[in-house]
Structures are given as structure tokens and as C-alpha cells.
Design an enzyme around this catalytic site. Sequence first.
Site, mmCIF file in Angstrom:
data_model
loop_
_atom_site.group_PDB
_atom_site.id
_atom_site.type_symbol
_atom_site.label_atom_id
_atom_site.label_comp_id
_atom_site.label_asym_id
_atom_site.label_seq_id
_atom_site.Cartn_x
_atom_site.Cartn_y
_atom_site.Cartn_z
ATOM 1 N N GLU A 19 0.735 -1.070 0.022
ATOM 2 C CA GLU A 19 -0.011 0.089 -0.090
ATOM 3 C C GLU A 19 1.082 1.388 -0.003
ATOM 4 O O GLU A 19 0.450 2.060 -0.571
ATOM 5 C CB GLU A 19 -0.942 -0.034 1.050
ATOM 6 N N ASP A 65 -9.484 0.118 5.515
ATOM 7 C CA ASP A 65 -8.546 -0.071 6.519
ATOM 8 C C ASP A 65 -7.168 0.029 6.254
ATOM 9 O O ASP A 65 -6.162 0.321 7.192
ATOM 10 C CB ASP A 65 -8.869 -1.436 7.114
ATOM 11 N N HIS A 93 -11.353 -4.942 8.631
ATOM 12 C CA HIS A 93 -12.014 -4.793 7.396
ATOM 13 C C HIS A 93 -13.169 -4.285 6.984
ATOM 14 O O HIS A 93 -13.689 -4.406 5.901
ATOM 15 C CB HIS A 93 -11.625 -6.319 6.533
#
Length: 822
Positions: free
Chosen positions: A531, A556, A598
Site C-alpha cells: 500500500e 482499513d 476490514h
Amino acid sequence: MPKSQYVSPKESFKKRTVKFKDIPVCEYNKTVAEEKDNFSKADFLGMYADMVAIREFETMLQCLKKLGKYNDKEFTYPGPSHLAIGEEATAVGQAYNLGVDDFIFGTHRSHHEVIAKAMSAIKKLSDKELQKIMESYNNGVDYEIVKKNSTAKNTKDLARDFFMFGLMAELFAKDCGFSRGLGGSMHAFFLPFGIFPNNAIVGGAGPVATGVALYKKCNKKPGVVVANAGDGAAARGPVYESMNFANMDQFRELWEDGYKGGLPIIYNFNNNHYGMGGQTKGETMAYGDLVRLAAMTPDEMHAERINGWNPLAVIDAYKRKMKLIKEGKGPVLLDVVTYRLSGHSTSDVMTYRTEEEVEEWRKLDPLTVFPKQIVDAGVATQKEIDAVRDAVIDRNHRMFMLASDLQVAPYTDYQKNPYFLEDMMFSNKKVEKMDDREPEVRITKEENERVKKIAGQARYAFDAAGKPISKMKVYNIRDAIFEAILDKFYVDPTLITYGEDVRDWNGAFGVYRGLTEALPYHRLFNAPIAESAICGTATGYGMAGGRVIVELMYCDFIGCAGDEIFNQMAKWQSMSAGGLKMPVVLRVSVGSKYGAQHSQDWTALCAHIPGLKVVFPVTPYDAKGLMAAALNGTDPVVFFESQRIYDMGERFVKEGVPTGSYEVPFGEPAIRKEGKDITILTIGATLYRALDAAKILEEQYGVSAEVIDARSVVPFNYEKVIESVKKTGRIVLASDACTRGNVLNDMAQNITQLAFDYLDAPPVVVGAKNWITPAFEYDKEFFPQPEWILDAIHEKIMPLKGYVPTTNFSSVELMRKAKKGV
């Protein structure tokens, strides 16, 4: 996950040995005498002059911080001073072969790299090009100051004065600094010379520089990118993620001809042996020799460890490595051995190393060794060396006197221009496409199977009789997002999109279905599960002049890319005083059913960071219109989506979602149901539960609720909400984000201030519990339900006759929860 890449169990379990190649270490050790046939006298003296320019600049800062004066002039410089005294040869050697189309990124300690790159660019640019840059940059303000006060006899010397003045003014936070004082020491840059922003976050330039290299590759732009970092930065995850991203196998195996090969980037680790005070080799790191990190790829990134105190060694390495990159064989890793003779900063008393160690290195100081080699080789006389040094020091003195003069170079006047920095936060531009060439696509839109399917769907959720149309036959939110994105791919040739499993899989939630067939690999590709690299490279891609959509599969995962979103993507437009644009759309999906890691709504987290636009559409009409607006803009947008309602059809625009492109303006809420007794303002999918609550209020209690969908969180125009509150006198605000820290609390506070005289009761916020998100089976215990809204109204705003609350919204309960921390 392309089917063409068959995963064979036989090959996977085959007995074999992974072999590594030898990596050269300090192989080049030639002197000026040995190289004088390959360089001119002007070359050698130019290298020395640039090293002196760096040393004197750093000495100036050291004097200002420690003595409060330089060149006998007192001046207060409160800013940072991470000095590179001792690392001059490293920077000068790096810049020697770099052209204006070759870009460098630096660290918090990068004055040396910035100055070296500028001096190199000035040598390579024509007088006409330099004149144009100076006259146009910052509307010619700096040029006029320098021209009036310079002793330069030619354009190149004037350009050197111009650059040193602008750099000093930037460090001194002056309005005529290159970024009008908003960047400062740790964020200095000058795009016309190929100097991209330095980065105060250790290793922070890694992902951003990789994104710029991605832009060059995807848009066939010339030049290489150099990502400078210290040896301490090699410990940071984003740096590893970036190097992996730049080396992805797909560049060589899957991308189309003309786009094959790794990214055109050199990861240049300036290895000065210390992080801050921690010694890397032998203490804080595990690599032994930093260059071993290159073993992450089969070609070991063409890595070398080189002598950074010999500018000729660095020049030699860059000449060879740039040739490899131009052949499509990048990226490259260089472990450049250097040493800082000064401390980490001027406050560093260097208790972590001995005086003997520093003195041993000082004997080899390039500012002493290199000019002696020039004289010993008969290239120049000591008198000529002294003249070069004196001229460079004199330039630094003169430009310091100018940049430190408040009459010549004043600070920004916030009294006269109170909106100065406020106006820098967003560019608010509309640019249809970032380049004029034809977009590369595989098929026409009309040939796209998904487009054909969508053409047969109902673009309004109800039939003529008002009955809901089957979900299978209704145009929904995922269709709307897809349509807006597809439209832009056929307009803007720079637009690319990537993330986890976006190609072939079509994205985890099917939004990208139909794009794989339509787009070549260099415009739609799967990223690693990284990410930081995803968001950091997107920042660089946008900064370089491209438009990009990246996806984090779940909201998240923002936490995995916190620096890249909050410190990089959000800040560079304003830190550059508007010199950079950031046309980046970050898609994040708010989960449902998948528990504590999540299923979180982090709109408040993104809204808290200045410099990000934040939207959360929950209807197909808004999803398409807001995505189109984001893709026509030049600002970073965090585009929230709810997994609960991807299949939702358009319930509010009776004409249906238009087939053509249109925009929904940011910041404007939409009234979804009119009412007169109470206002309900929602963010996200809670809208539909609020409408359910409004129906109960009206049918069972005779209360008419006006329901407003925020649509946009940053920016947000309160006018419709205030007009509604003036009418109803009451308001409830609801979203699926946890109540504590919910952005609705800010909105409630603002509404109280703006409509205090019209409120019959304080605004009430209804959010999720301040717990971890439990399993889906307990959804109704955690997320706001229609009954919760009624409970809040009954207990905090207006009693509902005969109503029995199901949850406790009393003040006593609020106190109990706060004391418990939930």
C-alpha cells in the site's frame, strides 16, 4: 494472475539452487592524473567549484545556527540544518552526467544534491533557455532582484546567482523563495532544473520517485530518476516496497513491446555510515554491506558499492548505469560510500563517534584531496584553484546579503494577504487531459462487452408503476464508477490505474470488469500487496504530470500507507506554492461483514488532513458525477465507496443516470427527502437507514424529517443544511464511522455556531459504537440503525409520544462510556 503464466507444481518443487552474482565494491580508484585525457580543465575546475559551492552553503548554515551570523552579518535562522559537509563529491559526481530531463529526489539532507544538480543544469542549458527560466519563474520576481544586484558578466553566472539566491530565500522562509518559503530546507526543489522535491520523511522519496519513473515509462518521456536516500532509510518498508515495485516481473514479461523493461530509476543510497546517531553497519541494520539489498532481483539491480569521496568514481558509475537504464535494464541500486564530517544537525554533539574517527576521515576530505590532485596533475595551478574558491565563496556572500535583507527579500505578509496559504491548499483546476496525444486502448468503447450490457440496464431503480426493478437489470453504483473511469480512459492518454488485483480479477468488487479487455498493461496493471508503494507512486505519477487512479481494497489499509497519503499526497501542492499539481484519485472501499480490520469508515481520518478532498457518494448518479469531477480535477481525492451498496440502483434522479459524462460538484450536499420538523444529515450508506427512520417518524409519529446526503466531506458547503435547520430547528447527524472522532462532530459544532439562534436543541451525532467492528452477525449492535436515530431524537431532541427507546442516548450513559473509554 494472467492465465498465460501457468503455475506448474513440477517446476515449483524442482530441486535447484538459487545463485547470486558477485557485486563490485569500490573497483574504480582513478585519480585526476589518470583521467585528465577524458575531462577538460573546465570540467575539473567546474567539479571543484560546485563542491566549494556546497561546502560554503553548508558552512553558512552552520554559522547561522551556532553563531547567529555569517559574513559578519547577524541573522536569525530558526529552521532545520541537516548538513552534508563531507558529502559534496557524492552529489557533484551524481549530477555530472544528469541532464535537465533527468530528475533527482532528495532527503532532509539534500542541499548538496540540489546545488550540484542546479550547477550541472546551468552548464548544460543554453543562455536563451536559462534566460527564459529566470524571467518566467515566480513571475520574474527573483530574476529582477538578482539582476539588479548581481556582478555576473554572463548569463550562466547570472543563473548561478539566481539559483543560490532563490534557494537561500526558500530556506529563510522568504516570499521570493522558490516555493515562497513553504518548502524550506528539507523540501527544496526547482523543477526547471530537474530538481524534484526533497523529502523530510526518511525514505519518503522512494515511493514518490518511483512514481515519477513510472510516469516516464508509461508516457515514454526521456530521462532517468534518481531517488536519493541515506543508509538509514534502507530499514524502511516503503523503500523496499518501492524497489520491488520498480522491478516487477510484469514489466519484462507482460507489458507490451515499447513498454518492456524495469523502471528508469537509480536508488542512490548515500551511505555515510550513520542513521542519526545509530551506526547502520554493525548496529541497527542486518545487511552488512548495504549493496546486498540488491539481491532481491535476479540481476541484482546492477548494483555496485562505489567511492563517493571520489567524484570521478561516481561519474563513472552513473555513466555506465544510465546507459543500462536507457537500454531498458533498470532499475539500479548504488551504495555510495561517503561520510558527514558534521553532525546530523547543528545540535548534534556527536557523542556516538570518536574525534579520532572524524579526523581520519577529514584527512581524505575531497575539498582538500581533489584540488590537490588537479594541481599535482598539472591541470591547473594553485592560484587558479584559489581563484575558483574565492569566486564561489564571494557569490555565496553576495547572495546571502540579498536573501537575508528584509527590504530586498521580505517575508510573506499574512496581514495583507491572510488567505495566502489557504489559497495554496487546493489548485481547484479543471483539466480534461494532461497530454494532447491519442490515448492507447485495445478496443473501442462500443466493442466493450460490459458497455453493451450496461446499455440494456435500467438507469432508474423503479419502473413506471413505481415498483423496484430487479437488481440484475438495474444500473448500479459499481456500473457508475466504471462508466466514469472508462470515459476518462478514452480522453486522457496519461490516465493509468493500478492496485491489488485490478486486472483480470477486475478489482475485488467488480468495478473494473471490462477494463482488462479495453486497456493495455501499461494503463491497467496489478500492483504488489504494497500500500505504501501504491499510494506513494501515485503521488509521484501525479506530481510528474500524469493522472492516476489507485485502489486500496479496503479503507482499513489506509493505515498501511499513512505517510504516503497524509504527508506526501496531501502536502506537495501547498508545499510547492502551487508549483505542483496532484491529479490523483484514491479509491477506498468501506467494508461490511469482515470484522475489525476490514470494516472501518475512516472518513474522519482523511478529512482531518489538510490538502485532501474527501467524497463519499452513495447513489449511482453521484458516484458517476463525483468520479468525473475528480478525474477532471487537479487535486488529490480520497473517493470512499461502501461495499454494502455497490448493487444499489438510482432512487432519486427520476430521469435516470445520464449516459454521457457530467460532473457533480464537490462540497454540495443533496436533499433526498424534504421535511419540516427535523433534519437528518448523513455520510455514506447510513443514508438509506436514515430514510427508513424518516419513514417510521412520519408514519408512526407524524414527524416530518428532511434527509440530506452529505456526498462530500471536504469541501462542504453548509448552506443547504443551515437552511434546513432554520426550517426544522433540529438536526441529527449519522454515519457508520465510530462516534468518537467522527467528522460529524465537527459538522455538528459548525452547525451549532452557524444556526444557534434557530436550534431548539443541540445537534446529536449517531455513529457506530466505539468498539472494534464485530462479526457481521452483530451488525445491528454496532452500526447505526433506524431505531438508533429515533432513540437519539426521542431522548435528546424531542420526545416521541408512546415511543420506547431501544438504545440509551442519555447524558448519564454518555458520561459512563466516556469514563470507560468506549
